[in-house]
Write an enzyme that holds these catalytic residues in place. Structure first.
Site, PDB file in Angstrom:
ATOM      1  N   GLU A 153      -5.053  -8.663  -5.085  1.00 29.46           N
ATOM      2  CA  GLU A 153      -5.947  -8.454  -3.944  1.00 29.46           C
ATOM      3  C   GLU A 153      -6.743  -9.698  -3.568  1.00 29.46           C
ATOM      4  O   GLU A 153      -7.254  -9.788  -2.444  1.00 29.46           O
ATOM      5  CB  GLU A 153      -6.905  -7.300  -4.237  1.00 29.46           C
ATOM      6  CG  GLU A 153      -7.120  -6.373  -3.073  1.00 29.46           C
ATOM      7  CD  GLU A 153      -5.835  -5.684  -2.641  1.00 29.46           C
ATOM      8  OE1 GLU A 153      -5.441  -5.878  -1.471  1.00 29.46           O
ATOM      9  OE2 GLU A 153      -5.232  -4.961  -3.440  1.00 29.46           O
ATOM     10  N   THR A 160      -3.678   0.794  -2.853  1.00 27.63           N
ATOM     11  CA  THR A 160      -2.914  -0.454  -2.791  1.00 27.63           C
ATOM     12  C   THR A 160      -3.026  -1.283  -4.061  1.00 27.63           C
ATOM     13  O   THR A 160      -4.019  -1.199  -4.786  1.00 27.63           O
ATOM     14  CB  THR A 160      -3.403  -1.308  -1.598  1.00 27.63           C
ATOM     15  OG1 THR A 160      -2.581  -2.469  -1.470  1.00 27.63           O
ATOM     16  CG2 THR A 160      -4.851  -1.749  -1.791  1.00 27.63           C
ATOM     17  N   THR A 214       0.798  -1.233   0.000  1.00 26.26           N
ATOM     18  CA  THR A 214       0.000   0.000   0.000  1.00 26.26           C
ATOM     19  C   THR A 214       0.831   1.283   0.000  1.00 26.26           C
ATOM     20  O   THR A 214       2.050   1.268   0.153  1.00 26.26           O
ATOM     21  CB  THR A 214      -1.021   0.110   1.168  1.00 26.26           C
ATOM     22  OG1 THR A 214      -0.318   0.270   2.382  1.00 26.26           O
ATOM     23  CG2 THR A 214      -1.899  -1.101   1.275  1.00 26.26           C
ATOM     24  N   GLY A 248       0.479  -3.003   4.970  1.00 23.24           N
ATOM     25  CA  GLY A 248      -0.303  -4.230   5.070  1.00 23.24           C
ATOM     26  C   GLY A 248      -0.872  -4.455   6.454  1.00 23.24           C
ATOM     27  O   GLY A 248      -1.474  -3.565   7.062  1.00 23.24           O
TER      28      GLY A 248
END
Length: 578
Positions: free
Chosen positions: A413, A392, A374, A468
């Protein structure tokens, strides 16, 4: 040894840790600035400057966030970009408070058992890609609250991609960490490899395909991405690589416009991101627990750090009951508990100042998901509109896959979803959380914690972090340092941090030297006290990267408040303002 190193060498205990500020003045020119009209703090100084230029041109914080976020996707493509998603928190001077959820979604063909016996496909490659949301999110926020022409906001990033940018030391570290994967991907190799070797820091990197993509987005808006040439080419590249995203997935994508979570803590009101962010409710729960000890004494020194770690463990036990509320309605009740002072009081009563416990004591039923990566930016403008945005693509370079026809680095993701596991595993490892199982169109749980702080209805701070699963603890500690412990903004960001995710039952503490030769380490005297209380400690080289802007009244400026903006030196970024 630079001046920042000498700054970091002399440490004094505060809560968290340390203030490390013996020689701050030399650093403040870079990592901390004072501005009166507007300030932008990102993790790359080039993007902070682009955001400030937008403010100077008459744009507001929302305009600046569009330009800065797109810039970050170009110069820091290991962390974020238009192939990913974002959470954006906005507080306007007119009183509006709004949150934009542009988190990636599972493709319509996705199923909870789609990875079968090969969970590695969830981590990288074409099947790890979620439907990107960043472009839609930026455009939606701009449509509702922006001032300047959209094209004007996209052009700086387009120019950077076309003309090239220098590879930073931090980006090179990320490249080196994923070297073999970069060499194995045609698109990433074209961008980052020369004569069979990774390009070095300072080398010029050009992404003409991404420049073309941004040109299309500048001209046609998100239609180009979700229902036009860019989208068609992107889907084609993903499917050629074996992925399941279709044009229909892109066409169906929608931004969720939500009411922020809000809670009062010791005279300040916090605005946080609702689920599928776990960051907003978790940070509020931790602060509600710690506020009961009294400030600053109750959260200072080694005992304060122990209490923080225990509060983190309780919050993470509750966290994995969260998920996408559109698919898991009971999430609403979980959030109500996490924001309840009574719930926090009950958890505080379980904290023992002399010892810690095994994970079962904290009541966590489900295993944790370890999200990654991110980038975070904080912006406050001359009207005191504020934006706090965390974006992110998840892991370093996301799916480790660059779409050759569009120049877009794609997210991974899907790795943020939980997946069923066969029974018979380690009895000490809880099962995966059903609330976070894959469903078509669902958004995975996230740790991103964009936060805005208010006092008497006025913006006092915008903050957040990248990193994260560590983001919740990192953002909470920066807030604690400034608002509970009265540390100045730079000290609040520079102080070393400690983390705990409940499982594994270890407290991870910073002990590392960055690629910029700055050393961060929790003092030994704190570590010894924690170990006597039973905390199992493990050093980590990394953690979170925080961006903080604080609004302060200044008697010298004729009643005009000043903005103190800080970019975390851990990633080498610096803020900008005027």
């Amino acid at each position: 040894m630079n001046s920042f190193m000498s700054l970091v060498r002399t440490a004094t205990i505060a809560l968290l840790l340390i203030a490390f500020l013996q020689n701050a003045n030399a650093v403040k020119n870079l990592q901390s600035i004072v501005a009166y009209h507007g300030a932008v703090a990102t993790d790359d100084g080039r993007c902070s400057a682009i955001g400030t230029n937008v403010l100077r041109q008459g744009g507001n914080a929302i305009d600046a966030s569009v330009a800065a976020a797109l810039c970050l996707g170009v110069v820091s493509p290991a962390s974020s970009g238009i192939g990913g998603g974002a959470f954006t928190m906005i507080k306007l001077a007119n009183g509006t408070e709004v949150a934009y959820d542009s988190r990636e979604t599972a493709p319509l063909s996705a199923t909870e058992d789609m990875y079968g016996d090969n969970p590695e496909r969830k981590k990288k490659g074409s099947l790890s890609v979620g439907v990107p949301g960043e472009v839609a999110g930026l455009y939606t926020a701009w449509t509702q609250h922006g001032k300047l022409p959209w094209k004007q906001l996209v052009e700086p990033a387009e120019k950077l991609a076309a003309e090239g940018f220098k590879i930073s030391k931090y980006l090179y570290m990320q490249m080196n960490a994923t070297r073999s994967d970069i060499l194995a991907d045609k698109g990433l190799s074209e961008l980052f490899v020369s004569n069979g070797e990774l390009k070095k820091p300072g080398a010029i990197c050009r992404n003409p395909k991404l420049a073309d993509t941004l040109s299309q987005i500048a001209e046609y808006g998100p239609k180009a991405f979700y229902n036009g040439t860019v989208g068609f080419n992107l889907v084609s590249d993903i499917q050629k690589a074996g992925g399941i995203i279709t044009l229909k997935d892109l066409q169906n994508y929608n931004v969720k416009v939500k009411e922020p979570l809000s809670t009062e803590i010791l005279g300040y009101r916090l605005l946080g991101m609702p689920p599928p962010s776990s960051g907003g409710p978790a940070m509020m729960l931790i602060l509600n627990i710690l506020a009961q000890y009294g400030i600053p004494s109750g959260v200072s020194g080694p005992l304060g750090v122990h209490r923080l770690v225990e509060a983190l463990k309780h919050a993470f036990a509750v966290r994995m009951n969260l998920g996408d509320p559109d698919f898991v309605p009971e999430v609403t009740n979980v959030v109500a508990d996490m924001l309840s002072p009574k719930f926090a009081q009950d958890l505080k009563s379980k904290i023992n100042d002399e010892k810690t416990f095994d994970p079962k004591y904290y009541g966590g039923k489900w295993g944790q998901i370890k999200d990654h990566g991110t980038s975070h930016l904080s912006i406050i403008d001359s009207e005191r509109n504020a934006v706090s945005m965390t974006s992110t693509i998840n892991g370093y370079f996301g799916a480790i896959m660059l779409s050759p026809s569009t120049g877009i680095v794609l997210n991974n993701e899907m790795d943020d979803f939980s997946i069923p596991t066969k029974s018979g595993g380690d009895p000490d490892v809880p099962p995966p959380a059903p609330a976070n199982f894959i469903r078509p169109g669902k958004r995975p749980l996230s740790s991103m914690t964009p936060t805005i702080v208010l006092k008497d209805g006025k913006v006092k701070a915008a903050l957040g972090a990248s990193g994260g699963m560590y983001i919740i603890a990192g953002t909470t500690q920066v807030y604690l340092n400034h608002f509970f412990l009265n540390m100045d903004p730079l000290s609040s960001v520079v102080a070393p941090r400690i983390y705990h995710q409940l499982i594994p039952n270890k407290a991870s503490y910073e002990n590392w030297t960055t690629v910029y030769s700055d050393h961060f380490e929790i003092p030994e005297e704190i570590r010894l006290v924690l170990e006597k209380k039973g905390q199992v400690l493990t050093p980590i080289a990394g953690g979170t990267i925080s961006q903080l802007i604080v609004e302060q009244s200044d008697g010298k400026s004729g009643g005009i408040s000043k903005l103190v903006a800080v970019s975390d030196p851990r990633k080498g970024g610096f803020p900008s303002g005027y």
